[in-house]
Design a protein around this motif. Structure first.
Motif, PDB file in Angstrom:
ATOM      1  N   LYS A 110       0.799  -1.228   0.000  1.00  0.00           N
ATOM      2  CA  LYS A 110       0.000   0.000   0.000  1.00  0.00           C
ATOM      3  C   LYS A 110       0.832   1.280   0.000  1.00  0.00           C
ATOM      4  N   PHE A 111       2.042   1.193   0.545  1.00  0.00           N
ATOM      5  CA  PHE A 111       2.851   2.395   0.747  1.00  0.00           C
ATOM      6  C   PHE A 111       3.829   2.634  -0.405  1.00  0.00           C
ATOM      7  N   CYS A 112       3.867   1.740  -1.388  1.00  0.00           N
ATOM      8  CA  CYS A 112       4.965   1.760  -2.368  1.00  0.00           C
ATOM      9  C   CYS A 112       4.499   2.278  -3.713  1.00  0.00           C
ATOM     10  N   GLU A 113       5.262   3.194  -4.249  1.00  0.00           N
ATOM     11  CA  GLU A 113       4.933   3.819  -5.529  1.00  0.00           C
ATOM     12  C   GLU A 113       5.057   2.823  -6.686  1.00  0.00           C
ATOM     13  N   VAL A 148      18.958  -6.111  -5.495  1.00  0.00           N
ATOM     14  CA  VAL A 148      17.774  -6.251  -6.357  1.00  0.00           C
ATOM     15  C   VAL A 148      16.602  -5.714  -5.537  1.00  0.00           C
ATOM     16  N   MET A 149      16.515  -4.380  -5.531  1.00  0.00           N
ATOM     17  CA  MET A 149      15.521  -3.688  -4.695  1.00  0.00           C
ATOM     18  C   MET A 149      14.851  -2.559  -5.456  1.00  0.00           C
ATOM     19  N   GLY A 150      14.941  -2.607  -6.785  1.00  0.00           N
ATOM     20  CA  GLY A 150      14.275  -1.566  -7.567  1.00  0.00           C
ATOM     21  C   GLY A 150      12.835  -1.950  -7.827  1.00  0.00           C
ATOM     22  N   ILE A 206      14.492  -9.248   3.666  1.00  0.00           N
ATOM     23  CA  ILE A 206      13.038  -9.434   3.709  1.00  0.00           C
ATOM     24  C   ILE A 206      12.381  -8.099   4.034  1.00  0.00           C
ATOM     25  N   SER A 207      11.415  -7.723   3.226  1.00  0.00           N
ATOM     26  CA  SER A 207      10.627  -6.529   3.537  1.00  0.00           C
ATOM     27  C   SER A 207       9.529  -6.960   4.503  1.00  0.00           C
ATOM     28  N   LEU A 208       9.765  -6.729   5.771  1.00  0.00           N
ATOM     29  CA  LEU A 208       8.831  -7.238   6.788  1.00  0.00           C
ATOM     30  C   LEU A 208       7.775  -6.183   7.114  1.00  0.00           C
ATOM     31  N   TYR A 250      12.361  -2.655   7.494  1.00  0.00           N
ATOM     32  CA  TYR A 250      11.153  -2.233   8.214  1.00  0.00           C
ATOM     33  C   TYR A 250      10.953  -0.757   7.953  1.00  0.00           C
ATOM     34  N   VAL A 251       9.993  -0.458   7.087  1.00  0.00           N
ATOM     35  CA  VAL A 251       9.764   0.933   6.704  1.00  0.00           C
ATOM     36  C   VAL A 251       8.933   1.609   7.797  1.00  0.00           C
ATOM     37  N   MET A 252       9.357   2.784   8.229  1.00  0.00           N
ATOM     38  CA  MET A 252       8.740   3.422   9.392  1.00  0.00           C
ATOM     39  C   MET A 252       7.579   4.324   8.973  1.00  0.00           C
ATOM     40  N   ILE A 280      13.784   1.799   7.807  1.00  0.00           N
ATOM     41  CA  ILE A 280      13.832   2.683   6.637  1.00  0.00           C
ATOM     42  C   ILE A 280      12.917   3.874   6.862  1.00  0.00           C
ATOM     43  N   PRO A 281      13.505   5.090   6.904  1.00  0.00           N
ATOM     44  CA  PRO A 281      12.632   6.267   6.999  1.00  0.00           C
ATOM     45  C   PRO A 281      11.735   6.298   5.756  1.00  0.00           C
ATOM     46  N   TYR A 282      10.440   6.354   5.947  1.00  0.00           N
ATOM     47  CA  TYR A 282       9.514   6.278   4.809  1.00  0.00           C
ATOM     48  C   TYR A 282       9.672   7.507   3.915  1.00  0.00           C
ATOM     49  N   ASN A 283       9.737   7.260   2.621  1.00  0.00           N
ATOM     50  CA  ASN A 283       9.768   8.364   1.657  1.00  0.00           C
ATOM     51  C   ASN A 283       8.345   8.662   1.228  1.00  0.00           C
ATOM     52  N   GLU A 284       7.872   9.821   1.613  1.00  0.00           N
ATOM     53  CA  GLU A 284       6.485  10.144   1.275  1.00  0.00           C
ATOM     54  C   GLU A 284       6.368  10.373  -0.224  1.00  0.00           C
ATOM     55  N   ALA A 325      14.601   7.329  -4.286  1.00  0.00           N
ATOM     56  CA  ALA A 325      14.654   6.569  -3.047  1.00  0.00           C
ATOM     57  C   ALA A 325      13.721   5.367  -3.089  1.00  0.00           C
ATOM     58  N   CYS A 326      13.875   4.504  -2.070  1.00  0.00           N
ATOM     59  CA  CYS A 326      13.057   3.295  -1.987  1.00  0.00           C
ATOM     60  C   CYS A 326      11.591   3.646  -2.160  1.00  0.00           C
ATOM     61  N   GLY A 327      10.923   2.896  -2.979  1.00  0.00           N
ATOM     62  CA  GLY A 327       9.485   3.067  -3.122  1.00  0.00           C
ATOM     63  C   GLY A 327       9.095   4.221  -4.022  1.00  0.00           C
TER      64      GLY A 327
HETATM   65  N1  SAH Z   1       9.642  -6.321  -3.926  1.00  0.00           N
HETATM   66  C1  SAH Z   1      10.885  -6.401  -3.216  1.00  0.00           C
HETATM   67  C2  SAH Z   1      11.911  -5.493  -3.801  1.00  0.00           C
HETATM   68  C3  SAH Z   1      11.612  -4.017  -3.652  1.00  0.00           C
HETATM   69  S1  SAH Z   1      12.717  -3.440  -2.466  1.00  0.00           S
HETATM   70  C4  SAH Z   1      10.637  -6.179  -1.758  1.00  0.00           C
HETATM   71  O1  SAH Z   1       9.509  -5.864  -1.379  1.00  0.00           O
HETATM   72  O2  SAH Z   1      11.540  -6.381  -0.961  1.00  0.00           O
HETATM   73  C5  SAH Z   1      12.188  -1.879  -2.099  1.00  0.00           C
HETATM   74  C6  SAH Z   1      12.160  -1.658  -0.606  1.00  0.00           C
HETATM   75  O3  SAH Z   1      11.699  -0.336  -0.346  1.00  0.00           O
HETATM   76  C7  SAH Z   1      11.177  -2.583   0.055  1.00  0.00           C
HETATM   77  O4  SAH Z   1      11.616  -2.905   1.339  1.00  0.00           O
HETATM   78  C8  SAH Z   1       9.964  -1.700   0.125  1.00  0.00           C
HETATM   79  O5  SAH Z   1       9.047  -2.155   1.042  1.00  0.00           O
HETATM   80  C9  SAH Z   1      10.568  -0.373   0.479  1.00  0.00           C
HETATM   81  N2  SAH Z   1       9.723   0.769   0.155  1.00  0.00           N
HETATM   82  C10 SAH Z   1       8.688   0.821  -0.678  1.00  0.00           C
HETATM   83  N3  SAH Z   1       8.150   2.042  -0.719  1.00  0.00           N
HETATM   84  C11 SAH Z   1       8.878   2.792   0.123  1.00  0.00           C
HETATM   85  C12 SAH Z   1       8.835   4.161   0.488  1.00  0.00           C
HETATM   86  N4  SAH Z   1       7.947   4.997  -0.044  1.00  0.00           N
HETATM   87  N5  SAH Z   1       9.756   4.599   1.363  1.00  0.00           N
HETATM   88  C13 SAH Z   1      10.691   3.775   1.864  1.00  0.00           C
HETATM   89  N6  SAH Z   1      10.789   2.488   1.541  1.00  0.00           N
HETATM   90  C14 SAH Z   1       9.888   1.991   0.687  1.00  0.00           C
END
Ligand code: SAH
Length: 334
Positions: A110-113, A148-150, A206-208, A250-252, A280-284, A325-327
């Protein structure tokens, strides 16, 4: 080329050729980066003709580069016109590339772009390898680390991702050490089991993002298929079998998974396991309602883990201002 060393050896055998020619072909392709088979001067004419007949070398194109401090984001155009992104990060320990594994993603976190666009297709092995080759060319330096986290869920494109790792890890190809390669999954349990059977040192993350089914179900639909109990059991088995430490991401998310009780639940869940937690500080993002945890909440969460002897760090931030950034990676440029 999508072929791992073993696949190429098999191909050579089927053509009545010696297996060791795999090494020569790899040297041409990956070290000399010669893509005209006719110029493979130490390869016989007959084999050259077979290669020309059986392989069509295809290339992705680097279309745009955005540069920030210590980070660059690359947009690639694939031959069917789809687009993907990769990110280069300069760490003190080396140069790391975050590669995409799919066009879009079906996991729907839900939080991921990246998950907002449905998966269009898997990336081919060569499309992942070339993200790295093209970045190396652009910066004229060797990449030392790969994550492999794109865009995409690597374990939803398992075979191609495994072949990609075998190629970049090969000494005659990109020679990236297996301990410097990390694959991240949102928790596809059967593939975690397959992954633990591979006899190599590649890292697993692991993305927990939640320590209970209640929280995970809210933000990660995959948890409805593979529950947190199944996931943790698989990780325990992985750790016992491989003797390797697993990274827990663990995204915060403010007021969602960052409460004191969440931290305690996480401690309980991971107690005694050989893991390392990366907060992981969440990227809005523009489109999504989640907010980044405040600094105080993040510090408090961190301290609870620390006090309970869980290895934990808060992830260093990269790429915010260039949306690298992540997500924040997408298969469409805005
Ligand atoms: N599908 C795999 C690979 C993607 S990794 C996985 O889920 O692990 C990308 C990482 O960034 C994951 O941990 C994901 O949950 C995290 N992520 C996604 N959106 C984010 C955001 N907006 N801010 C910070 N981290 C985010």
């Amino acid at each position: 080329m999508n072929y791992t060393p073993e696949m190429l050896e098999e191909y050579l055998t089927s053509k009545g050729e010696k297996k060791f020619k795999q090494v020569q072909i790899y040297e041409w392709l990956y070290q000399k980066q010669e893509y005209d088979f006719d110029n493979f001067s130490n390869v016989g004419k007959i084999l050259i003709n077979s290669l020309k007949e059986d392989f069509n070398l295809e290339f992705i194109k680097m279309e745009q580069v955005l540069e920030g401090p210590l980070v660059k984001k690359f947009l690639f155009r694939l031959i069917d016109n789809e687009k993907i992104e990769a990110v280069l990060m300069e760490h003190d320990y080396g140069l790391s590339v975050c590669v995409s594994s799919e066009v879009g993603c079906n996991m729907g976190c839900k939080f991921c772009e990246s998950g907002r666009l449905k998966k269009v297709r898997n990336l081919e092995t060569y499309e992942m390898v070339e993200q790295i080759i093209l970045i190396e060319k652009y910066i004229n330096k060797k990449i030392t680390h790969v994550v492999v986290m794109g865009i995409g869920e690597p374990f939803d494109n398992y075979d191609n991702v495994i072949n990609f790792i075998k190629i970049i890890n090969n000494p005659k190809a990109l020679a990236i050490g297996s301990r410097h390669i990390t694959v991240s999954t949102c928790g596809l349990v059967p593939k975690i089991k397959d992954f633990m059977d591979l006899d190599w040192q590649v890292n697993l993350a692991i993305s927990l993002h939640g320590a209970t089914n209640e929280i995970r179900n809210q933000i990660m639909p995959v948890n409805k298929v593979y529950s947190i109990e199944q996931l943790i059991d698989a990780l325990k088995e992985y750790i016992a079998k491989t003797n390797r430490r697993v990274t827990i991401e663990y995204v915060m998310l403010n007021m969602v998974n960052d409460k004191e009780e969440d931290a305690l639940a996480l401690v309980n869940l991971l107690k005694g396991m050989n893991v390392y937690v990366n907060l992981i500080p969440y990227n809005e993002t523009n489109h999504i309602e989640f907010k980044r945890s405040t600094k105080e909440r993040m510090d408090k969460f961190f301290n609870i883990l620390k006090k309970n002897k869980i290895n934990v760090t808060i992830r260093k931030e990269f790429g915010g201002n260039i949306k690298a950034a992540c997500g924040q990676l997408r298969s469409e440029s805005d």
